[in-house]
Scaffold this active site. Structure first.
Site, PDB file in Angstrom:
ATOM      1  N   ASN A   1      -6.630  -2.345   3.537  1.00 13.69           N
ATOM      2  CA  ASN A   1      -7.307  -1.066   3.838  1.00 13.69           C
ATOM      3  C   ASN A   1      -8.682  -1.254   4.481  1.00 13.69           C
ATOM      4  OD1 ASN A   1      -8.400  -1.970   1.419  1.00 13.69           O
ATOM      5  ND2 ASN A   1      -8.528   0.052   0.490  1.00 13.69           N
TER       6      ASN A   1
ATOM      7  N   GLU B   1     -11.413  -6.612  -8.009  1.00 11.44           N
ATOM      8  CA  GLU B   1     -11.774  -5.243  -7.625  1.00 11.44           C
ATOM      9  C   GLU B   1     -10.449  -4.509  -7.463  1.00 11.44           C
ATOM     10  OE1 GLU B   1     -12.312  -2.199  -5.844  1.00 11.44           O
ATOM     11  OE2 GLU B   1     -13.031  -3.256  -4.060  1.00 11.44           O
TER      12      GLU B   1
ATOM     13  N   CYS C   1      -9.892   2.498  -2.613  1.00 13.11           N
ATOM     14  CA  CYS C   1      -9.783   2.492  -4.071  1.00 13.11           C
ATOM     15  C   CYS C   1     -10.837   3.397  -4.710  1.00 13.11           C
ATOM     16  CB  CYS C   1      -9.850   1.073  -4.611  1.00 13.11           C
ATOM     17  SG  CYS C   1     -11.293   0.222  -4.064  1.00 13.11           S
TER      18      CYS C   1
ATOM     19  N   GLU D   1     -19.533  -6.677  -6.617  1.00 13.42           N
ATOM     20  CA  GLU D   1     -19.736  -7.192  -5.263  1.00 13.42           C
ATOM     21  C   GLU D   1     -20.941  -6.487  -4.658  1.00 13.42           C
ATOM     22  OE1 GLU D   1     -15.750  -6.606  -3.532  1.00 13.42           O
ATOM     23  OE2 GLU D   1     -15.413  -8.717  -3.973  1.00 13.42           O
TER      24      GLU D   1
HETATM   25  C1  SIN Z   1     -11.822  -0.459  -1.279  1.00 10.46           C
HETATM   26  O1  SIN Z   1     -11.195   0.562  -1.107  1.00 10.46           O
HETATM   27  O2  SIN Z   1     -11.271  -1.456  -1.766  1.00 10.46           O
HETATM   28  C2  SIN Z   1     -13.288  -0.607  -0.930  1.00 10.46           C
HETATM   29  C3  SIN Z   1     -13.903   0.638  -0.465  1.00 10.46           C
HETATM   30  C4  SIN Z   1     -15.366   0.489  -0.143  1.00 10.46           C
HETATM   31  O3  SIN Z   1     -15.908  -0.597   0.046  1.00 10.46           O
HETATM   32  O4  SIN Z   1     -15.983   1.539  -0.061  1.00 10.46           O
END
Ligand code: SIN
Length: 490
Positions: A166, A264, A298, A470
Site C-alpha cells: 500500500n 506494524e 492501516c 517507527e
Molecule cells: C500504513 O498504512 O501501513 C502506513 C500509513 C502511513 O504511514 O500513514
C-alpha cells in the site's frame, strides 16, 4: 479509457530516467535479472513487467552479503553515514516524478498522491540522516568507587525488512533509513505486488554511494524468502508492516533465534464526531483519513461514530463530498481514487458492503457503475456492531456510520476491538479532548485532524496492532542495542 492514462507498452518510455525501472533483484551489489513472475498494473490488469522469484539460496547470499558489508558500514562515523543518506534523500527529490510514475503504475494510487508518498518517504531519510548524529549513549554514576559505567549504543546487526504494497516507497524508507543511520545493513523483501518502487530506491542508493551488500533487495514470493530471513541466526532484527495474522506468524518463526522485532500491523480505527465538533473540519478529516489511498491504509478510519445531534448534517456533508470523488486510473489527473490493488481486495470490500446492506445499513451515496478493479466509494448509515465491517478492516473506500448518544458509549465502541493503531476524534471541548484522548487504547490519536503520519512523530500501535515505533526519535532506537561498558580500576 484512453491509452494515455492506462500505461500500455513499456513504462520505461515514460520515464525521464528509464534505468530506474529494474526487473531484477539486488544481491551483494549485483542486479540479478530474471523474468520468473509478472507484476500486474492494477489499472489495466496487464503485466507491467517481470521479476525474479528469489530462491532460499539467494536469500542466504543476501544475508551473507549484508553481514560482510556491515563491518565497513558500521565502522563509518555517524556523520559519514548521515552524509550518504542525505545524498540518497536528494536523489529521491530529484527523481520524484519518475518514482511517482513507477509507484502509480504498480500500486494504482493517483499520481499526485504517489508524488506525495515519494516526498513522505524521502522525509524519513532526511529525518534519520539528521538523527544519526544524535545516537548518544549515557554515562551512569557508578555505585562503587574507582569505576565508571557507560551505556553505549550499537547497531543491532543485519536486518530483514518486509514491506507491504500500500506504500511501496515510504514503508521501505521508514524502516531502512533508521537502520542504515544506526549502522545496520539490510535485506529487503518488498511486496510481490509492488517491487519496482523498492528497486528504484536500490538504484538511487547505489548512486548515493551506499556500498554493495549494505542494501539488498529480494523479489518474489514471500514464503521461502520469509522463512530464510526469519530462520537465519545472522539476521538480528525483523521489521514488518502488514496483517496481524502474518505478523504473528513471523513472530513465531523468529522466536527460535530471538530476533528484535518491529511489527506494524492491522488496525480498526474509530473516527468519532461529537455534537460540538466543527462540522467542516470533521468532514475534511474524514475524507483525509478514510479515502487516502482509496482506503487502503492501516490507519484509515474503519468505523465512523457520529453523535446523534450532528449525525444527519455530517452524513449529508460527507455524502456530498464522496459523490464528488472521481474514481479512475492513477494517471487520470482528475482521479481521487485509483484501482484497488487486486481482485481479492475488491471481493472483500464487496462482501463487507453486501453484508452491511443485508443487515440493515442504508447507502447514503449514489451507486456508480465502475470497470473491474475499481471499488465504489460509499457512505453507509445505520452501521451496527453485528456487521463484518465493524470488526474487520475493510481496506477500501467504505465509510460506515455508527450513531451514538454518549461519550461513554463512544469510548466503549472505540476500544471494543483487539486492535489499537489509530483513532480520530473531533470536538471543541478541551476537557473532553484530554479525557477522551487519554482513554483511547491506541498508539496514534488524531484530535481534530485526519492525518497522523509524519517522520517527526512516533508511529505504531498497541494490542494486536503491533510492537515498536517507527519515525521520530524512537524510530532509530529500534535498530540499536545498548551495551553497558563497565570501566574498573580507575
Ligand atoms: C500504513 O498504512 O501501513 C502506513 C500509513 C502511513 O504511514 O500513514
Amino acid at each position: 479509457m484512453t491509452e494515455h492514462i492506462t500505461f500500455p507498452g513499456d513504462i520505461r518510455t515514460r520515464l525521464q530516467d528509464p534505468d530506474l525501472f529494474r526487473e531484477a533483484a539486488l544481491i551483494d551489489g549485483t542486479w540479478v535479472t530474471r523474468a520468473d513472475m509478472a507484476v500486474i498494473n492494477p489499472a489495466t490488469n496487464a503485466p507491467l513487467g517481470h521479476m525474479p522469484d528469489c530462491t532460499a539460496d539467494e536469500a542466504q547470499a543476501a544475508i551473507t552479503a549484508a553481514a560482510v558489508a556491515m563491518v565497513e558500514w558500521k565502522a563509518l562515523t555517524h556523520a559519514q553515514r548521515a552524509d550518504i543518506l542525505l545524498v540518497w534523500y536528494q536523489l529521491m527529490l530529484d527523481h520524484a516524478d519518475d518514482l511517482a510514475l513507477i509507484l502509480t503504475a504498480e500500486q494504482g494510487k493517483p499520481l499526485a498522491e504517489a508524488r506525495g508518498e515519494i516526498l513522505y518517504g524521502a522525509s524519513f531519510v532526511r529525518w534519520f540522516a539528521e538523527e544519526a548524529r544524535r545516537v548518544n549513549g549515557a554515562i551512569i554514576p557508578s555505585p562503587v568507587p574507582g569505576k565508571k559505567i557507560f551505556a553505549m549504543k550499537e547497531p543491532v546487526g543485519v536486518c530483514a525488512i518486509i514491506t507491504p504494497w500500500n506504500f511501496p516507497n515510504a514503508m521501505i524508507t521508514r524502516k531502512v533509513a533508521p537502520g542504515l543511520a544506526a549502522g545496520c545493513t539490510m535485506v529487503i523483501k518488498p511486496s510481490d505486488f509492488t517491487p519496482y518502487s523498492a528497486l528504484a530506491l536500490g538504484v538511487l542508493a547505489e548512486r548515493a554511494g551506499i556500498p554493495k551488500g549494505v542494501l539488498n533487495i529480494l523479489t518474489g514470493r514471500p514464503e521461502k524468502i520469509g522463512s530464510a530471513l526469519t530462520s537465519s541466526p545472522v539476521v538480528r532484527k525483523l521489521s514488518f508492516t502488514g496483517s496481524t495474522r502474518v505478523g504473528a506468524l513471523l513472530a513465531e518463526q523468529c522466536a527460535p533465534t530471538l530476533k528484535k522485532m518491529s511489527l506494524e500491523l492491522g488496525g480498526n480505527a474509530p473516527f468519532i464526531v461529537f455534537d460540538d465538533a466543527d462540522l467542516d473540519a470533521a468532514v475534511e478529516g474524514a475524507m483525509a483519513s478514510k479515502f487516502r489511498n482509496g482506503g487502503q491504509t492501516c490507519v484509515c478510519a474503519n468505523r465512523i461514530l457520529v453523535q446523534s445531534g450532528i449525525h444527519d448534517a455530517f452524513v449529508a456533508a460527507l455524502a456530498d463530498r464522496v459523490n464528488a470523488l472521481h474514481v479512475g486510473p492513477g494517471l487520470d489527473p482528475n482521479a481521487a481514487i485509483g484501482p484497488m490493488i487486486n481482485a481479492a481486495a475488491i471481493a472483500k470490500i464487496t462482501a463487507h458492503v453486501e453484508d452491511a446492506l443485508a443487515k440493515g445499513a442504508v447507502r447514503a451515496t449514489a451507486p456508480r457503475d465502475l470497470p473491474d478493479g475499481y471499488a465504489d466509494p460509499v457512505v453507509l448509515t445505520g452501521a451496527t456492531p453485528q456487521m463484518r465491517l465493524a470488526s474487520e478492516e475493510t481496506f477500501g473506500p467504505v465509510a460506515p456510520i455508527f450513531k451514538f448518544e454518549t461519550e461513554a458509549q463512544a469510548l466503549s465502541i472505540a476500544n471494543g476491538t483487539p486492535f489499537g493503531l489509530a483513532a480520530y476524534f473531533f470536538t471543541t471541548d478541551m476537557a473532553r479532548a484530554f479525557r477522551f484522548g487519554e482513554a483511547l487504547e491506541v498508539g496514534l490519536v488524531g484530535l481534530n485532524t485526519g492525518a497522523v503520519s509524519h517522520a517527526e512523530a512516533p508511529f505504531g500501535g498497541v494490542k494486536s496492532s503491533g510492537l515498536g515505533r517507527e519515525g521520530a526519535q524512537e524510530g532509530i532506537e529500534e535498530y540499536l542495542e545498548t551495551k553497558a561498558f563497565h570501566f574498573g580500576g580507575l
